[in-house]
Design a protein around this motif. Structure first.
Motif, PDB file in Angstrom:
ATOM      1  N   ASP A 135      -4.843  -0.581  -0.886  1.00  0.00           N
ATOM      2  CA  ASP A 135      -5.266   0.753  -0.457  1.00  0.00           C
ATOM      3  C   ASP A 135      -6.777   0.971  -0.496  1.00  0.00           C
ATOM      4  OD1 ASP A 135      -2.748   1.783   0.150  1.00  0.00           O
ATOM      5  OD2 ASP A 135      -2.355   2.390  -1.917  1.00  0.00           O
ATOM      6  N   TYR A 183      -7.226  11.803  -1.032  1.00  0.00           N
ATOM      7  CA  TYR A 183      -6.577  10.936  -0.047  1.00  0.00           C
ATOM      8  C   TYR A 183      -7.601  10.359   0.931  1.00  0.00           C
ATOM      9  CZ  TYR A 183      -3.101   9.292   3.308  1.00  0.00           C
ATOM     10  OH  TYR A 183      -2.317   8.515   4.113  1.00  0.00           O
ATOM     11  N   GLY A 184      -7.594   9.037   1.069  1.00  0.00           N
ATOM     12  CA  GLY A 184      -8.464   8.377   2.038  1.00  0.00           C
ATOM     13  C   GLY A 184      -9.905   8.218   1.615  1.00  0.00           C
ATOM     14  N   THR A 209      -4.226  -1.831   6.663  1.00  0.00           N
ATOM     15  CA  THR A 209      -4.627  -0.735   7.539  1.00  0.00           C
ATOM     16  C   THR A 209      -4.250   0.591   6.885  1.00  0.00           C
ATOM     17  OG1 THR A 209      -4.245  -2.113   9.479  1.00  0.00           O
ATOM     18  CG2 THR A 209      -4.355   0.274   9.830  1.00  0.00           C
ATOM     19  N   PRO A 210      -5.213   1.468   6.653  1.00  0.00           N
ATOM     20  CA  PRO A 210      -4.888   2.707   5.950  1.00  0.00           C
ATOM     21  C   PRO A 210      -4.008   3.629   6.780  1.00  0.00           C
ATOM     22  CG  PRO A 210      -7.149   2.776   6.773  1.00  0.00           C
ATOM     23  CD  PRO A 210      -6.644   1.396   7.020  1.00  0.00           C
ATOM     24  N   THR A 211      -3.210   4.420   6.087  1.00  0.00           N
ATOM     25  CA  THR A 211      -2.401   5.433   6.764  1.00  0.00           C
ATOM     26  C   THR A 211      -3.261   6.653   7.033  1.00  0.00           C
ATOM     27  OG1 THR A 211      -0.410   4.680   5.613  1.00  0.00           O
ATOM     28  CG2 THR A 211      -0.351   6.894   6.570  1.00  0.00           C
ATOM     29  N   GLY A 253       0.811  -1.214   0.000  1.00  0.00           N
ATOM     30  CA  GLY A 253       0.000   0.000   0.000  1.00  0.00           C
ATOM     31  C   GLY A 253       0.841   1.259   0.000  1.00  0.00           C
ATOM     32  N   SER A 306      -7.896  -5.515   2.520  1.00  0.00           N
ATOM     33  CA  SER A 306      -7.137  -4.266   2.441  1.00  0.00           C
ATOM     34  C   SER A 306      -6.286  -4.086   3.680  1.00  0.00           C
ATOM     35  CB  SER A 306      -8.074  -3.067   2.273  1.00  0.00           C
ATOM     36  OG  SER A 306      -8.995  -2.992   3.343  1.00  0.00           O
ATOM     37  N   SER A 344     -10.461   1.412   0.338  1.00  0.00           N
ATOM     38  CA  SER A 344     -11.223   1.749   1.538  1.00  0.00           C
ATOM     39  C   SER A 344     -12.711   1.659   1.208  1.00  0.00           C
ATOM     40  CB  SER A 344     -10.875   3.172   1.996  1.00  0.00           C
ATOM     41  OG  SER A 344     -11.697   3.582   3.064  1.00  0.00           O
ATOM     42  N   ASP A 385      -1.007  10.354  -2.963  1.00  0.00           N
ATOM     43  CA  ASP A 385      -1.329   9.568  -1.763  1.00  0.00           C
ATOM     44  C   ASP A 385      -0.056   9.088  -1.081  1.00  0.00           C
ATOM     45  OD1 ASP A 385      -3.909   9.925  -2.617  1.00  0.00           O
ATOM     46  OD2 ASP A 385      -4.472   7.824  -2.509  1.00  0.00           O
TER      47      ASP A 385
END
Length: 511
Positions: A385, A264-265, A427-429, A210, A425, A387, A240
């Motif tokens: 990545d 982003y996100g 863990t997102p930053t 990711g 997926s 979400s 990103d």
């Protein structure tokens, strides 16, 4: 892993970087109220550089385009930990490409460029070095870092040929047409199978591709160079990666340039919807540009001609090219096309010929697009990545609704969400809570890869981080404002200096 990713037994040690670099700050920065503005982070030349070797000839052969005269291209590799939390574990080699010209100062600070999983960063660098953005090289060398898992950076090979075909065609059988439900089912089955295969092949590293891990590769480069801060350029989805770097390595981002950024996100549905709308707008802009150039091969209604070609691909009447492959061929060609009317006319000729039954030129463009955008590593990175993934049962309704809103792109964007079906997926930053410097945002109006709207979507992030970005708008057509606008390149050069850009924070560049 050794067979799949080219892992080596060596790893980067736990070097915490050089001592703080002092000086190089704001000089005679104008005062803010009762005291001077803080000095900007200093950008410096590497203390310990990589083993660069000239690579212009293989580079040109790999991408099938000439290297512009006067530009020196050099390549190197850097071993990085697959998992940065385990620096003594498995490693992979990421590829770096440096561009400079004769006038580039020997002691200039390099800039790091990434276009994430959109395109190989090295190909994006070549586009910058070929167009108006080349002027930036007179002040700084630019180093592109190809995303881990792509063909030059620890190449992943975890899908079968059948799975790859189903992905690249978004479920359309190679034999021709299929109704929507069968197409969705075929794509979902292939995506689930690919997820299982890649997970089995890559374990325990299946979630290590990711944006946060790509950011860790940039940090490994900073440590190798022995510099305190980096000047970062994120193009498209590469924005990103840059923001993930700013979040995970607070204070190390000395300059932040976000060129045609993505949101982003944002969740999968919002990203895909924005892409459908933005790419549709880019295609209409292309059709209008063709008419403006004169004697457009697409005719007076170019968007309608493009729609006819895509319809033939969808019903098996395009010489074996699916609608998804045709759309990817067109948008990739637009993304990479030089800034000249002939490039628009050449692409229009390929589309028009395909509409008449001669698909040779469009087929060549589709093959090039597949090589640049649909590798196993790019899919794994994107799925890492994701979400808010979308369920298969939601896709038919989205295809219908989005096709009404964006006839050329809606169905493709909706179907493409299924490519990550069944993938876990990572863990997102989290977005950065603070940024060490006000970013520079280059907002293109007609990006044929990600669409538009990313710059607006980042406003809330910037408010939370307590920064005021400078935004430069550009209404031209193509991927990367910096690569195509001399005005934008001049603004970036000013931004890289020792003084803040100052007012105005909303600017525009001519097309």
């Amino acid at each position: 892993m050794a067979a799949v990713m080219g892992l080596s037994g060596c790893a980067i040690g736990p070097d915490l970087g050089p001592d703080a670099v002092t000086g190089g700050g704001g000089g005679d920065a104008p005062p803010s109220s009762s005291k001077a503005a803080p000095a900007l982070p200093a950008l410096g030349a590497p203390r310990t550089d990589l083993d660069w070797k000239g690579c212009a000839r293989p580079f040109a052969a790999r991408f099938g385009v000439p290297v512009p005269g006067g530009v020196t291209l050099e390549c190197a590799e850097l071993d990085v930990p697959v998992n940065p939390n385990n620096p003594t574990g498995d490693t992979l080699a990421v590829a770096l490409t440096r561009a400079r010209v004769a006038a580039t100062p020997k002691d200039a600070a390099p800039l790091v460029l990434t276009s994430g999983s959109d395109l190989p960063s090295s190909r994006t660098l070549l586009m910058l070095a070929t167009g108006p953005g080349r002027s930036l090289l007179s002040q700084h060398p630019v180093v592109a870092i190809d995303r881990r898992g792509t063909p030059t950076s620890g190449d992943l090979d975890c899908m079968t040929r059948i799975e790859r075909s189903a992905m690249s065609r978004n479920g359309l059988p190679e034999a021709g047409a299929a109704d929507q439900s069968k197409r969705i089912n075929r794509l979902a089955r292939a995506a689930s199978s690919a997820s299982d295969g890649c997970t089995e092949t890559l374990t325990p590293h299946q979630l290590d591709f990711g944006a946060g891990f790509a950011a860790a590769d940039i940090e490994a480069l900073r440590i190798r160079w022995g510099v305190e801060h980096l000047g970062l350029i994120g193009v498209g989805e590469g924005s990103d990666v840059v923001l993930a770097y700013a979040s995970n390595y607070s204070g190390r981002a000395g300059r932040i340039v976000l060129d045609t950024p993505t949101a982003y996100g944002a969740n999968a549905r919002d990203r895909a919807a924005a892409q459908a709308t933005g790419v549709q707008a880019a295609l209409r802009s292309f059709a209008q540009s063709c008419v403006t150039a004169g004697s457009c091969p697409l005719g007076a209604d170019g968007a309608s001609t493009i729609g006819d070609v895509l319809a033939k691909g969808r019903t098996g009447r395009l010489g074996g090219i699916s609608d998804t492959e045709a759309l990817s061929a067109i948008t990739t060609a637009l993304a990479l096309a030089p800034n000249r009317p002939q490039a628009v006319t050449d692409l229009a000729s390929a589309i028009s010929a395909a509409d008449r039954g001669d698909t040779a030129a469009l087929s060549a463009l589709a093959e090039r697009a597949e090589g640049l955008r649909t590798g196993d590593g790019q899919l794994v990175s994107r799925c890492n990545d994701v979400s808010g993934p979308i369920g298969q049962n939601e896709i038919p309704g989205l295809v219908d609704a989005w096709t009404k809103q964006n006839p050329l792109t809606g169905a493709d964007s909706a179907l493409s969400m299924l490519r990550c079906n069944g993938w876990a997926s990572s863990t997102p930053t989290n977005p950065p809570n603070a940024l060490p410097i006000d970013p520079l945002v280059l907002a293109g109006a007609n990006d044929p890869i990600n669409g538009t709207g990313g710059a607006d979507a980042l406003k809330a992030l910037f408010i939370k981080a307590g920064v005021t970005p400078t935004t430069v708008s550009w209404d031209g057509l193509g991927y990367s404002v910096l690569a195509r606008s001399a005005c934008a390149a001049d603004t970036v050069t000013q931004y890289l200096g020792n003084q803040p850009l100052g007012e105005p924070t909303e600017r525009g560049c001519p097309t």
